[in-house]
Write an enzyme that holds these catalytic residues in place. Structure first.
Site, PDB file in Angstrom:
ATOM      1  N   THR B  17      -8.276  10.957 -19.393  1.00 10.34           N
ATOM      2  CA  THR B  17      -9.324  10.635 -18.429  1.00 10.34           C
ATOM      3  C   THR B  17      -9.077   9.297 -17.725  1.00 10.34           C
ATOM      4  OG1 THR B  17     -10.580   9.751 -20.291  1.00 10.34           O
ATOM      5  CG2 THR B  17     -11.137  11.984 -19.579  1.00 10.34           C
ATOM      6  N   GLU B  98       2.936   0.363 -22.868  1.00  2.39           N
ATOM      7  CA  GLU B  98       3.753  -0.811 -23.164  1.00  2.39           C
ATOM      8  C   GLU B  98       2.851  -1.963 -23.567  1.00  2.39           C
ATOM      9  OE1 GLU B  98       5.984  -2.045 -19.744  1.00  2.39           O
ATOM     10  OE2 GLU B  98       4.222  -2.200 -18.494  1.00  2.39           O
ATOM     11  N   TYR B 162      16.554   7.819 -16.183  1.00  3.48           N
ATOM     12  CA  TYR B 162      16.484   8.625 -14.957  1.00  3.48           C
ATOM     13  C   TYR B 162      17.842   8.642 -14.271  1.00  3.48           C
ATOM     14  CZ  TYR B 162      11.607   7.240 -15.688  1.00  3.48           C
ATOM     15  OH  TYR B 162      10.396   6.958 -16.233  1.00  3.48           O
ATOM     16  N   GLU B 212      21.109  -0.997 -24.612  1.00  2.00           N
ATOM     17  CA  GLU B 212      21.031  -2.298 -23.951  1.00  2.00           C
ATOM     18  C   GLU B 212      21.131  -3.398 -24.991  1.00  2.00           C
ATOM     19  OE1 GLU B 212      17.370  -1.703 -21.862  1.00  2.00           O
ATOM     20  OE2 GLU B 212      16.160  -2.501 -23.478  1.00  2.00           O
ATOM     21  N   HIS B 250      10.186  -6.056 -19.546  1.00  2.00           N
ATOM     22  CA  HIS B 250       9.405  -5.511 -20.650  1.00  2.00           C
ATOM     23  C   HIS B 250      10.262  -4.835 -21.702  1.00  2.00           C
ATOM     24  CE1 HIS B 250       5.534  -5.262 -18.095  1.00  2.00           C
ATOM     25  NE2 HIS B 250       5.673  -6.420 -18.692  1.00  2.00           N
TER      26      HIS B 250
END
Lengths: 382, 295
Positions: B17, B98, B162, B212, B250
């Site tokens: 919602t 996050e 991606y 990474e 982040h």
């Protein structure tokens, strides 16, 4: 968020960990006034977030007011590895019989908390770990189960500390564990944790890193106020952008931290160097893009700009329209190279095509775009 | 075949919602994912574009047979949401949110391990996972993926996930499942979990791994590849040029004390027989060679 020693000590004290009585001063007069409440000798310690301050002359013992005046005057304003000392912590000097090391942190590999305790404190723990790993007693703690008194005692025994220190160290470790967990610290470290000739144990230093993600459940305003920030980073953060200032000449804008890091790598691989890391996040609309360009544009190091966008859910045509709209709003000094790929990349490139010039170039691959951006920044940097 | 999710996975959204939950939940549904429910104790009995909202995960599972939950709850509420999902009976919990405190992650990860060992947690701070043509949970753009295999993808970074999907699709190489494990301190699912699942999946013939800087997850993965994997692995590690001690966005990517450097990770992977590309494009080209050689 790294705390200064004095903040770390305040943080520890709030969890009942014994620290030496003392206070902070930002001027010589404040230092002198502060010492009136303490017994001589006192220790004057530079408050900087960098190691090696003792060797740099940033920690001095003072036996009287004249020495306080002298040392505080010398230390305040001192440069330690690029950090200017603006605050000193002054505390009553301690008699030291033995120096230990104690810390809690997260072992990412084990996904458990890791406690480290050593009888060889007072030096860099990395050095102890490298030269004499057996001198560090390690304890993995399951966060769900916590640190039991039994496990704590066995751990202290394994560290082979002076037996008279056992009870005091167990008590401090339990408090340090609480500070680490309830205080939302990434690191809670005491080095050295000292045993005095009278058999008392207390924290002589404090190294605390707090988890900024947990700030919503703490009042950390005082800590946040004293954080040292790069001006460029400050301006970017105010716009909600993730920015890290670097030393090169190619300004970078990318969407996503991984892609931004990868962009830095590719610029480096083709012989250039990046002026910054800048992650604009998933969106990439005109508003965000204009903000990012403003930040980059204000950096005199930047000789060319490399915009590297991968269209996922935000489609390539939307991204292209965002870039064009942003360019109309911001007067950009440096030439721009854009690599746009992903969903609707062809449509996006068609939009950019109509605005192309020698100041705005669109190239289809990361490598080609990086090469052009590096060439426009004056060629290879090394 | 695919790993973790397929065409039978029924997904509920904790936070459907909210604006993010609604946007991605509906996108996932449009992709073909079986989106069966949302939860919100204050809006039970309502619906989002026909998707029923229940007061709790347990109730949603009982009414809809949901097997997976996707969490879009703001960070302060994630710990409770994850525990509620596990207690409610779903077997896969995907946390997109996050900014979750590290201590919360450490606690709920270990709580699940102890009390709900058959529940898989993915994330927090991850883009989710997609088995192209079957199920897409999270924020991946389904359009850039291509089904049919033979490549499985696992990545720590969202946008690089991606990138990997897209480059393979561009070359006509399909994917079995693409998993974004996220870069937080305590990821629910690790490289090794994914590598192990891909090794066991008969349709996955090769694995693309994007890592990474920071931590030691890539080094641990290299060890696993060397000792337990028979399928070829191609890797890319982002952050060769990242300065030490600086947090890069982040992603939690940070090099400290000389540990977790890209060089060390690449060396460990090469040692394990992994082909390592210097950038995503090079890694994709290496994968194209591997796939061509599968015969």
């Amino acid at each position: 968020m790294d705390l200064y020693e004095y903040q770390g000590k305040q943080f520890f004290a709030s969890f009942g960990i014994p620290v030496s009585p003392g206070g902070v001063a930002t001027t010589v007069d404040e230092a002198v006034a502060l010492v009136e409440g303490l017994e001589f000798p006192v220790v004057i310690k530079a408050q900087v977030q960098v190691g090696g301050r003792g060797k740099a002359g940033g920690i001095k013992l003072a036996n009287n007011l004249e020495e306080v005046r002298l040392h505080a005057g010398n230390i305040l304003g001192m440069d330690i590895k690029g950090h200017t000392v603006r605050i000193v912590w002054i505390e009553k000097a301690s008699d030291i019989a033995e120096e230990y090391y104690a810390s809690f942190t997260l072992d990412r590999g084990a996904k458990k908390y890791l406690g480290m305790l050593s009888a060889e404190g007072g030096v860099e723990i990395e050095a102890v770990a490298a030269e004499n790993p057996d001198a560090i007693a390690r304890l993995h703690i399951n966060p769900v189960e916590g640190l039991t008194d039994e496990a704590c005692r066995a751990w202290v025994a394994a560290a082979k500390l002076n037996p008279i220190a056992t009870d005091g160290v167990v008590e401090i470790l339990q408090k340090l564990y609480r500070a680490y967990v309830e205080g939302d610290a990434d690191l809670a470290e005491i080095n050295p944790l000292i045993l005095t000739p009278e058999g008392k144990v207390h924290a002589l230093d404090a190294k605390v890193t707090l988890d900024a993600n947990a700030s919503f459940r703490h009042d950390w305003a005082d800590y946040e106020a004293t954080q040292v920030r790069d001006e460029r980073e400050e301006a970017a953060n105010a716009k909600g952008l993730q920015y890290v200032g670097l030393e090169g000449s190619v300004g970078i804008i990318a969407n996503g931290a991984g892609l931004a890091m990868s962009t830095l790598d590719v610029v480096n691989q083709v012989g250039g160097s990046a002026a910054n890391f800048l992650d604009i996040g998933g969106g990439a609309n005109a508003e965000v893009m204009a903000g990012a360009l403003e930040v980059i544009n204000n950096d005199p190091r930047v000789k060319s700009i490399f915009i590297n966008i991968f269209g996922g859910i935000t489609r390539g045509d939307e991204v292209a329209n965002g870039i064009v709209a942003a360019l109309e709003r911001v007067d950009i000094a440096a030439p721009i190279v854009i690599r746009l790929d992903g969903t609707n990349a062809d449509e996006g490139r068609a939009i950019l095509k109509t605005h192309e010039s020698d100041r705005l170039i669109s190239l289809p691959t990361m490598i080609a775009a990086a090469e052009r951006a590096v060439a426009l920044a004056g060629g290879k940097s090394k | 075949m695919s790993i973790f999710v397929d065409e039978n996975t029924k997904v509920l959204y904790q936070g459907l919602t909210g604006s993010q939950g609604r946007f991605y939940g509906l996108r996932n549904q449009a992709y073909g994912t079986k989106v069966v429910a949302g939860t919100n104790p204050k809006k039970a009995g309502t619906d989002v574009e026909g998707i029923p909202i229940y007061g709790s995960v347990a109730e949603a599972v009982k009414e809809t047979g949901a097997t997976a939950s996707c969490v879009f709850i703001p960070a302060p509420g994630v710990a409770d949401a994850v525990v509620e999902a596990a207690e409610g009976g779903v077997k896969l919990i995907v946390v997109i949110t996050e900014g979750v405190p590290a201590h919360d992650e450490a606690r709920f990860y270990n709580l699940l391990r102890r009390d709900f060992p058959d529940v898989r947690l993915l994330g927090p701070n991850c883009p989710g996972l997609i088995s192209p043509g079957k199920c897409n949970i999270g924020i991946t753009a389904g359009e850039i993926a291509m089904g049919g295999g033979p490549v499985g993808i696992v990545s720590r970074s969202g946008t690089l996930t991606y990138q990997a999907l897209y480059e393979l699709t561009q070359q006509g190489i399909g994917q079995t499942t693409c998993v974004g494990i996220g870069g937080d301190p305590v990821p629910g699912t690790t490289f090794i979990d994914c590598l192990s699942a891909f090794e066991a999946d008969p349709d996955t013939k090769a694995v693309m791994m994007f890592g990474e800087i920071g931590g030691s997850a890539e080094e641990e993965a290299a060890e696993f590849i060397a000792t337990k994997m028979t399928k070829p692995v191609v890797a890319y590690i982002a952050g060769v040029t990242a300065p030490p001690g600086k947090k890069m966005g982040h992603a939690g990517a940070i090099v400290s004390g000389g540990k977790g450097t890209a060089e060390a990770k690449m060396a460990a992977l090469r040692e394990a027989g992994v082909k390592v590309g210097r950038n995503p494009t090079e890694a994709s080209a290496l994968m194209a060679e591997v796939v061509a050689g599968l015969g």
